[in-house]
Design a protein around this motif. Structure first.
Motif, PDB file in Angstrom:
ATOM      1  N   THR A  20       0.761  -1.320  -0.012  1.00  0.00           N
ATOM      2  CA  THR A  20      -0.100   0.063   0.028  1.00  0.00           C
ATOM      3  C   THR A  20       0.874   1.265  -0.037  1.00  0.00           C
ATOM      4  O   THR A  20       0.629   2.284  -0.759  1.00  0.00           O
ATOM      5  N   SER A  21       1.982   1.209   0.858  1.00  0.00           N
ATOM      6  CA  SER A  21       2.900   2.438   0.878  1.00  0.00           C
ATOM      7  C   SER A  21       3.399   2.771  -0.454  1.00  0.00           C
ATOM      8  O   SER A  21       3.589   3.850  -0.908  1.00  0.00           O
ATOM      9  N   ARG A  36      -1.992   0.230   8.519  1.00  0.00           N
ATOM     10  CA  ARG A  36      -3.139  -0.192   8.684  1.00  0.00           C
ATOM     11  C   ARG A  36      -3.408  -1.378   7.358  1.00  0.00           C
ATOM     12  O   ARG A  36      -3.143  -1.170   6.028  1.00  0.00           O
ATOM     13  N   ALA A  37      -3.826  -2.549   7.891  1.00  0.00           N
ATOM     14  CA  ALA A  37      -3.646  -3.767   7.136  1.00  0.00           C
ATOM     15  C   ALA A  37      -4.804  -3.490   5.813  1.00  0.00           C
ATOM     16  O   ALA A  37      -6.056  -3.049   6.094  1.00  0.00           O
ATOM     17  N   THR A  38      -4.471  -3.798   4.758  1.00  0.00           N
ATOM     18  CA  THR A  38      -5.539  -3.704   3.502  1.00  0.00           C
ATOM     19  C   THR A  38      -6.469  -4.959   3.979  1.00  0.00           C
ATOM     20  O   THR A  38      -6.165  -6.135   4.132  1.00  0.00           O
ATOM     21  N   GLY A  65      -2.015  -8.837   2.079  1.00  0.00           N
ATOM     22  CA  GLY A  65      -1.095 -10.041   2.204  1.00  0.00           C
ATOM     23  C   GLY A  65      -1.627 -10.909   3.226  1.00  0.00           C
ATOM     24  O   GLY A  65      -1.072 -11.988   3.165  1.00  0.00           O
ATOM     25  N   LYS A 125      11.748  -1.499   1.542  1.00  0.00           N
ATOM     26  CA  LYS A 125      12.339  -0.863   2.975  1.00  0.00           C
ATOM     27  C   LYS A 125      13.754  -0.904   3.043  1.00  0.00           C
ATOM     28  O   LYS A 125      14.439  -1.014   4.031  1.00  0.00           O
ATOM     29  N   ASP A 127      15.576   1.509   3.115  1.00  0.00           N
ATOM     30  CA  ASP A 127      16.273   2.749   3.708  1.00  0.00           C
ATOM     31  C   ASP A 127      16.630   2.022   5.048  1.00  0.00           C
ATOM     32  O   ASP A 127      17.366   2.791   5.832  1.00  0.00           O
ATOM     33  N   ALA A 157       9.616   2.914  -0.099  1.00  0.00           N
ATOM     34  CA  ALA A 157       8.417   3.938  -0.233  1.00  0.00           C
ATOM     35  C   ALA A 157       8.633   5.176   0.544  1.00  0.00           C
ATOM     36  O   ALA A 157       8.175   6.174   0.516  1.00  0.00           O
ATOM     37  N   LYS A 158       9.353   4.798   1.771  1.00  0.00           N
ATOM     38  CA  LYS A 158       9.429   5.966   2.818  1.00  0.00           C
ATOM     39  C   LYS A 158      10.613   7.155   2.056  1.00  0.00           C
ATOM     40  O   LYS A 158      10.033   8.443   1.981  1.00  0.00           O
TER      41      LYS A 158
END
Ligand SMILES: Nc1nc2c(ncn2[C@@H]2O[C@H](COP(=O)(O)OP(=O)(O)OP(=O)(O)O)[C@@H](O)[C@H]2O)c(=O)[nH]1
Ligand SMILES: [Mg+2]
Length: 224
Positions: A20-21, A36-38, A65, A125, A127, A157-158
């Motif tokens: 999502t991110s 927040r889980a999809t 997921g 991720k 980062d 995504a961050k």
């Protein structure tokens, strides 16, 4: 004249890997630490001016997921033309699940010519390089080639690292596929007739593959 193409792209991978991110970063240029889980599936649309003649409406399907939605994937995958398979570089189990997702994808949907959907692997991720298994991760060139991915990227995504590049790679691969290759799910209830060869008309006993199950009540092709 401009033509418009609608491309349905799936984003799959384990719980919390950042699907999502990634989509929110790509479509809305935002990132949130809040998780927040999809639930089930979510959608996002991005319009791309691809070239002078082509506008692409990229429909991103954000698939939950969570295991409990696993039996819905066959429905969600229908008519997709490409996929991003995401794992979390800081969690080894999510990398192990990559092949499970790829297998799920390839067993439930294919292009019209029977070939697998182009898929790009995202090590998300990045980062967090100093955490988890990041430093131990081998370069994924061989892995991605051996398992039928068209490419792989370390993404964040961050920090907005490689998100555009990964999606562009996928779209380029999708667009490169022969336009005849209309995607259909391999649904056994759909009968796909082969092109009819009129030179075979005289050979009334010759069997065409789709007719073999209807031998007893078979009519000549001319009556069909
Ligand atoms: N540091 C860092 N955190 C990230 C990144 N991408 C996502 N996250 C965080 O990881 C958590 C899960 O992200 P989501 O995008 O909701 O994960 P998801 O794959 O959609 O999860 P499900 O919907 O449950 O399948 C959130 O807290 C995000 O802020 C990233 O690139 N870097
Ligand atoms: Mg999600």
């Amino acid at each position: 004249m401009q033509q418009e193409r609608l491309l349905k792209v799936l984003v799959i991978g384990d719980l919390g890997v950042g699907k999502t991110s990634i989509i929110k970063r790509y479509v809305n240029q935002v990132f949130s630490q809040h998780y927040r889980a999809t639930i089930g599936v979510d959608f996002a649309l991005k319009v791309l001016n691809w070239d002078h003649q082509t506008v692409i409406r990229l429909q991103l399907w954000d698939i939950a997921g969570q295991e409990r939605y696993g039996n819905m994937t066959r429905v969600y995958y229908r008519e997709a033309v490409g996929a991003l398979v995401v794992f979390d570089m800081t969690r080894a189990t999510t990398f192990q699940a990559v092949l499970k997702w790829k297998k799920d994808l390839d067993s439930k949907v294919a292009l019209g010519n029977g070939r697998p959907l182009p898929a790009v692997l995202l090590a998300n991720k990045c980062d967090q390089q100093r955490h988890g298994l990041c430093s131990k991760l081998p370069k994924l060139d061989n892995f991605s080639r051996d398992h039928g991915f068209v490419g792989w990227y370390e993404t964040s995504a961050k920090d907005n690292t490689n998100i555009d590049a990964a999606i562009m790679c996928l779209v380029e691969n999708v667009m490169a596929i022969d336009t005849e290759a209309v995607p259909v799910e391999s649904d056994p209830s759909v009968l796909i007739l082969p092109a009819f060869d009129y030179n075979l008309k005289e050979r009334s006993d010759s069997r065409c593959s789709v007719c073999t199950t209807f031998q007893s009540s078979r009519k000549p092709h001319s009556e069909l």
